[in-house]
Design an enzyme around this catalytic site. Sequence first.
Site, PDB file in Angstrom:
ATOM      1  N   THR A 123       7.859  15.377  -8.976  1.00 17.56           N
ATOM      2  CA  THR A 123       7.349  15.756 -10.302  1.00 17.56           C
ATOM      3  C   THR A 123       7.823  14.768 -11.369  1.00 17.56           C
ATOM      4  O   THR A 123       8.869  14.129 -11.208  1.00 17.56           O
ATOM      5  CB  THR A 123       7.833  17.180 -10.679  1.00 17.56           C
ATOM      6  OG1 THR A 123       7.570  17.426 -12.055  1.00 17.56           O
ATOM      7  CG2 THR A 123       9.332  17.368 -10.454  1.00 17.56           C
ATOM      8  N   ASP A 124       7.086  14.704 -12.471  1.00 17.30           N
ATOM      9  CA  ASP A 124       7.520  13.836 -13.582  1.00 17.30           C
ATOM     10  C   ASP A 124       8.799  14.361 -14.220  1.00 17.30           C
ATOM     11  O   ASP A 124       9.500  13.627 -14.919  1.00 17.30           O
ATOM     12  CB  ASP A 124       6.410  13.700 -14.643  1.00 17.30           C
ATOM     13  CG  ASP A 124       6.063  14.999 -15.364  1.00 17.30           C
ATOM     14  OD1 ASP A 124       6.492  16.085 -14.915  1.00 17.30           O
ATOM     15  OD2 ASP A 124       5.351  14.926 -16.382  1.00 17.30           O
ATOM     16  N   GLU A 125       9.124  15.641 -13.961  1.00 13.65           N
ATOM     17  CA  GLU A 125      10.324  16.216 -14.595  1.00 13.65           C
ATOM     18  C   GLU A 125      11.604  15.574 -14.084  1.00 13.65           C
ATOM     19  O   GLU A 125      12.660  15.747 -14.699  1.00 13.65           O
ATOM     20  CB  GLU A 125      10.368  17.729 -14.385  1.00 13.65           C
ATOM     21  CG  GLU A 125       9.231  18.409 -15.097  1.00 13.65           C
ATOM     22  CD  GLU A 125       9.445  19.890 -15.360  1.00 13.65           C
ATOM     23  OE1 GLU A 125      10.581  20.357 -15.334  1.00 13.65           O
ATOM     24  OE2 GLU A 125       8.442  20.565 -15.612  1.00 13.65           O
ATOM     25  N   TYR A 148      15.720  23.254 -11.712  1.00 18.38           N
ATOM     26  CA  TYR A 148      14.478  22.961 -10.977  1.00 18.38           C
ATOM     27  C   TYR A 148      14.317  21.457 -10.795  1.00 18.38           C
ATOM     28  O   TYR A 148      14.153  20.961  -9.669  1.00 18.38           O
ATOM     29  CB  TYR A 148      13.256  23.532 -11.731  1.00 18.38           C
ATOM     30  CG  TYR A 148      11.945  22.884 -11.308  1.00 18.38           C
ATOM     31  CD1 TYR A 148      11.415  23.124 -10.037  1.00 18.38           C
ATOM     32  CD2 TYR A 148      11.256  22.011 -12.155  1.00 18.38           C
ATOM     33  CE1 TYR A 148      10.228  22.507  -9.626  1.00 18.38           C
ATOM     34  CE2 TYR A 148      10.075  21.397 -11.759  1.00 18.38           C
ATOM     35  CZ  TYR A 148       9.566  21.651 -10.492  1.00 18.38           C
ATOM     36  OH  TYR A 148       8.399  21.035 -10.089  1.00 18.38           O
ATOM     37  N   LYS A 152      14.382  19.024  -7.445  1.00 20.48           N
ATOM     38  CA  LYS A 152      13.241  18.171  -7.062  1.00 20.48           C
ATOM     39  C   LYS A 152      13.689  16.709  -6.964  1.00 20.48           C
ATOM     40  O   LYS A 152      13.231  15.956  -6.103  1.00 20.48           O
ATOM     41  CB  LYS A 152      12.094  18.308  -8.072  1.00 20.48           C
ATOM     42  CG  LYS A 152      11.385  19.647  -8.066  1.00 20.48           C
ATOM     43  CD  LYS A 152      10.584  19.925  -6.794  1.00 20.48           C
ATOM     44  CE  LYS A 152       9.373  19.030  -6.656  1.00 20.48           C
ATOM     45  NZ  LYS A 152       8.561  19.406  -5.464  1.00 20.48           N
TER      46      LYS A 152
HETATM   47  P1  NAD Z   1       3.555  27.188  -6.803  1.00 21.07           P
HETATM   48  O1  NAD Z   1       4.825  27.837  -7.223  1.00 21.07           O
HETATM   49  O2  NAD Z   1       2.268  27.708  -7.317  1.00 21.07           O
HETATM   50  O3  NAD Z   1       3.467  27.205  -5.197  1.00 21.07           O
HETATM   51  C1  NAD Z   1       4.562  26.962  -4.386  1.00 21.07           C
HETATM   52  C2  NAD Z   1       4.245  27.450  -2.967  1.00 21.07           C
HETATM   53  O4  NAD Z   1       5.380  27.166  -2.120  1.00 21.07           O
HETATM   54  C3  NAD Z   1       3.983  28.961  -2.875  1.00 21.07           C
HETATM   55  O5  NAD Z   1       2.834  29.200  -2.100  1.00 21.07           O
HETATM   56  C4  NAD Z   1       5.237  29.496  -2.200  1.00 21.07           C
HETATM   57  O6  NAD Z   1       4.995  30.658  -1.404  1.00 21.07           O
HETATM   58  C5  NAD Z   1       5.651  28.306  -1.327  1.00 21.07           C
HETATM   59  N1  NAD Z   1       7.084  28.348  -1.012  1.00 21.07           N
HETATM   60  C6  NAD Z   1       8.118  28.548  -1.877  1.00 21.07           C
HETATM   61  N2  NAD Z   1       9.274  28.538  -1.212  1.00 21.07           N
HETATM   62  C7  NAD Z   1       8.994  28.295   0.096  1.00 21.07           C
HETATM   63  C8  NAD Z   1       9.778  28.149   1.257  1.00 21.07           C
HETATM   64  N3  NAD Z   1      11.120  28.278   1.238  1.00 21.07           N
HETATM   65  N4  NAD Z   1       9.164  27.898   2.430  1.00 21.07           N
HETATM   66  C9  NAD Z   1       7.810  27.785   2.490  1.00 21.07           C
HETATM   67  N5  NAD Z   1       7.010  27.939   1.415  1.00 21.07           N
HETATM   68  C10 NAD Z   1       7.594  28.179   0.220  1.00 21.07           C
HETATM   69  O7  NAD Z   1       3.752  25.647  -7.157  1.00 21.07           O
HETATM   70  P2  NAD Z   1       2.683  24.568  -7.670  1.00 21.07           P
HETATM   71  O8  NAD Z   1       2.608  24.611  -9.139  1.00 21.07           O
HETATM   72  O9  NAD Z   1       1.447  24.672  -6.865  1.00 21.07           O
HETATM   73  O10 NAD Z   1       3.445  23.225  -7.274  1.00 21.07           O
HETATM   74  C11 NAD Z   1       3.317  22.669  -5.977  1.00 21.07           C
HETATM   75  C12 NAD Z   1       4.217  21.460  -5.870  1.00 21.07           C
HETATM   76  O11 NAD Z   1       3.858  20.490  -6.851  1.00 21.07           O
HETATM   77  C13 NAD Z   1       5.692  21.758  -6.099  1.00 21.07           C
HETATM   78  O12 NAD Z   1       6.438  20.959  -5.189  1.00 21.07           O
HETATM   79  C14 NAD Z   1       5.945  21.317  -7.525  1.00 21.07           C
HETATM   80  O13 NAD Z   1       7.282  20.923  -7.715  1.00 21.07           O
HETATM   81  C15 NAD Z   1       4.990  20.138  -7.640  1.00 21.07           C
HETATM   82  N6  NAD Z   1       4.473  19.854  -8.989  1.00 21.07           N
HETATM   83  C16 NAD Z   1       3.890  20.844  -9.735  1.00 21.07           C
HETATM   84  C17 NAD Z   1       3.354  20.533 -10.979  1.00 21.07           C
HETATM   85  C18 NAD Z   1       2.693  21.594 -11.821  1.00 21.07           C
HETATM   86  O14 NAD Z   1       2.357  21.318 -12.956  1.00 21.07           O
HETATM   87  N7  NAD Z   1       2.451  22.797 -11.325  1.00 21.07           N
HETATM   88  C19 NAD Z   1       3.427  19.227 -11.465  1.00 21.07           C
HETATM   89  C20 NAD Z   1       4.053  18.233 -10.686  1.00 21.07           C
HETATM   90  C21 NAD Z   1       4.544  18.562  -9.436  1.00 21.07           C
HETATM   91  O1  TDX Z   2       5.992  31.321 -22.187  1.00 22.56           O
HETATM   92  C1  TDX Z   2       6.101  30.084 -22.305  1.00 22.56           C
HETATM   93  N1  TDX Z   2       6.135  29.534 -23.559  1.00 22.56           N
HETATM   94  C2  TDX Z   2       6.293  28.194 -23.778  1.00 22.56           C
HETATM   95  O2  TDX Z   2       6.329  27.743 -24.933  1.00 22.56           O
HETATM   96  C3  TDX Z   2       6.196  29.198 -21.168  1.00 22.56           C
HETATM   97  C4  TDX Z   2       6.149  29.747 -19.767  1.00 22.56           C
HETATM   98  C5  TDX Z   2       6.331  27.844 -21.408  1.00 22.56           C
HETATM   99  N2  TDX Z   2       6.401  27.361 -22.674  1.00 22.56           N
HETATM  100  C6  TDX Z   2       6.523  25.900 -22.864  1.00 22.56           C
HETATM  101  C7  TDX Z   2       7.623  25.227 -22.084  1.00 22.56           C
HETATM  102  C8  TDX Z   2       7.049  23.846 -21.830  1.00 22.56           C
HETATM  103  O3  TDX Z   2       7.290  23.021 -22.950  1.00 22.56           O
HETATM  104  O4  TDX Z   2       5.305  25.316 -22.382  1.00 22.56           O
HETATM  105  C9  TDX Z   2       5.555  24.077 -21.725  1.00 22.56           C
HETATM  106  C10 TDX Z   2       5.051  24.167 -20.295  1.00 22.56           C
HETATM  107  O5  TDX Z   2       5.882  25.096 -19.614  1.00 22.56           O
HETATM  108  P1  TDX Z   2       5.689  25.409 -18.054  1.00 22.56           P
HETATM  109  O6  TDX Z   2       4.291  25.838 -17.812  1.00 22.56           O
HETATM  110  O7  TDX Z   2       6.790  26.315 -17.647  1.00 22.56           O
HETATM  111  O8  TDX Z   2       5.818  23.964 -17.395  1.00 22.56           O
HETATM  112  P2  TDX Z   2       6.987  22.863 -17.415  1.00 22.56           P
HETATM  113  O9  TDX Z   2       8.296  23.467 -17.707  1.00 22.56           O
HETATM  114  O10 TDX Z   2       6.531  21.734 -18.282  1.00 22.56           O
HETATM  115  O11 TDX Z   2       6.971  22.436 -15.863  1.00 22.56           O
HETATM  116  C11 TDX Z   2       5.708  22.271 -15.177  1.00 22.56           C
HETATM  117  O12 TDX Z   2       5.361  20.921 -15.036  1.00 22.56           O
HETATM  118  C12 TDX Z   2       6.006  20.146 -14.087  1.00 22.56           C
HETATM  119  C13 TDX Z   2       5.705  22.950 -13.804  1.00 22.56           C
HETATM  120  O13 TDX Z   2       6.099  24.309 -13.927  1.00 22.56           O
HETATM  121  C14 TDX Z   2       6.547  22.233 -12.804  1.00 22.56           C
HETATM  122  O14 TDX Z   2       6.434  22.837 -11.522  1.00 22.56           O
HETATM  123  C15 TDX Z   2       6.109  20.804 -12.742  1.00 22.56           C
HETATM  124  O15 TDX Z   2       6.955  20.067 -11.911  1.00 22.56           O
END
Ligand code: NAD
Ligand code: TDX
Length: 339
Positions: A123-125, A148, A152
Site C-alpha cells: 500500500t502507499d501507506e 496497519y 504492511k
Molecule cells: P478487505 O478488508 O476488504 O479484504 C481483506 C480480505 O482478506 C477479506 O476477505 C478477509 O476475510 C481476508 N482476510 C483477512 N485476514 C485473513 C487471514 N488471516 N487469512 C485469510 N484471509 C484473511 O481489504 P481490501 O480493501 O480489499 O484490501 C485488499 C488488499 O489491498 C490489502 O492487502 C490492503 O492492504 C491492500 N490495499 C488496499 C487499499 C484500499 O484502498 N482498500 C489500497 C492499497 C492497498
Molecule cells: O469515518 C471516517 N471519517 C474520516 O474522516 C473514516 C472511516 C475515515 N475518515 C478519513 C480518514 C482518512 O483521511 O478519511 C480518509 C480515508 O480513510 P479510510 O477509508 O479509513 O482509508 P485510509 O486510512 O486512507 O486507508 C485506506 O487506503 C490505503 C485503506 O483503508 C487501506 O487499506 C489502504 O492501504
Amino acid sequence: MIKVLITGGAGFIGSNFVRYMLERHSDYQIVVLDKLTYAGNLLNLKDLLNEPRLTVVRLDLCDPGVAEVVSGCEFVVHLAAESHVDRSIHDAAVFVRTNVEGTLQLVECCRRANVKRYVQVSTDEVYGSLGPRGKFTETSPIDPSSPYSASKAAADMLVQSYFRTHRFPAMITRCSNNYGPYQFPEKFIPLMISQALANQNLPVYGDGQNVRNWIHVTDHCVALDLILHRGREGQVYNIGGPSECANLTLARRILELTNRPKSLIKFVTDRPGHDRRYAINYGKLKKEMGWEPAIEFEQGLAQTIEWYEGNTVWLETTKNGEYREYFKKYYLHTAAERA
Ligand code: NAD
Ligand code: TDX
C-alpha cells in the site's frame, strides 16, 4: 487451465479482482483463499459461486493447510490482510498476525511450491505522510504511521528479502486509496454514502483537510493483472491516479450527489497519527506497461453511489451483520443442505 491463487478474494479489492480475472482470462482457474473475517463477504462473489473455474477455500493464512492450497498454482496475487487503519489503532496484534506472519507463511509455501510469479499487494501507506507538495515514488523512504501500515511495510520488506535471498519471483505493488462496488462500509467513501442514504451524520475526522489520492478499484485490477504478467521480478510498482481530494470536499460532494443537506456533516475527534496527505507518482508503471487510470473520479464516484443505491440488500445485510449467515449456508456440504 492455469491455476491462479488470489488470497483475500472475498474482500473488496479481491472480489473485484476475481471477477476481472475470470472475465479476462478464459484459461484461468481461480482459487480464492480467504479466512472470511468480518471483511470477507461471500455475497461479494454470489453471482460467481457456481462458476466451475472458481474455488473458494475458507482458510487462515497462518494455517499450515496453506501449503496444500498453494500446491499446483502458477501465479499468486496476495491481497488478504487486515486493512482498516482505525481497527489497527484499537488492536494491532491481529494485524501483525495476518499481515506479517500470514504473509511469511504464504511466501514460504509459494517458494517451496516453485510458484512462477507472485504479486504482493502492499500500500502507499508504507511511505507515511506527505506535506502539501510532492508525490511518493518507489524510492521514497518507508515511514509508516499506523500499526496497519507498519504491518504492511513489514510484509512488503519480507517479500523483498525473499526476492534478494531466494530469487523468489515477486513483484510488489503500492496503491493509493481505492473506491468502488463491494467496499465494506467502514471505509470513508462507502461509509459516507451509506450514512447519507440513511440520512445519518457523516463523521469527518479532525478538520477534514486530510487528502487522499483516489483510484477506482477496476483501474487497480487492470494494473495488478499487468504487473502479474509483465512486471519485473523484485520490482516495486506504485499505482495511483490524478484524483487528489480533501475528505471534507469529498463528503460534501457525496451529499450533493445523493441530494442530502450539508448539515449532515459532523466533525469528530481526529484519528491518532492521521496521515495528512498521500499522492502517488505512477510514472514507472506508465513507462513500463503503458498503464494509466481510465476512470475519471467524478464519473466513478457517481457510478459507485448508484451501485450502493441499487444494492440495498448487500448494503443492509453488510451493515447489520446478516451477511455472515450466508457463509454458514455456503459451507453446508451438499446443494440440498444449502437450498
Ligand atoms: P478487505 O478488508 O476488504 O479484504 C481483506 C480480505 O482478506 C477479506 O476477505 C478477509 O476475510 C481476508 N482476510 C483477512 N485476514 C485473513 C487471514 N488471516 N487469512 C485469510 N484471509 C484473511 O481489504 P481490501 O480493501 O480489499 O484490501 C485488499 C488488499 O489491498 C490489502 O492487502 C490492503 O492492504 C491492500 N490495499 C488496499 C487499499 C484500499 O484502498 N482498500 C489500497 C492499497 C492497498
Ligand atoms: O469515518 C471516517 N471519517 C474520516 O474522516 C473514516 C472511516 C475515515 N475518515 C478519513 C480518514 C482518512 O483521511 O478519511 C480518509 C480515508 O480513510 P479510510 O477509508 O479509513 O482509508 P485510509 O486510512 O486512507 O486507508 C485506506 O487506503 C490505503 C485503506 O483503508 C487501506 O487499506 C489502504 O492501504
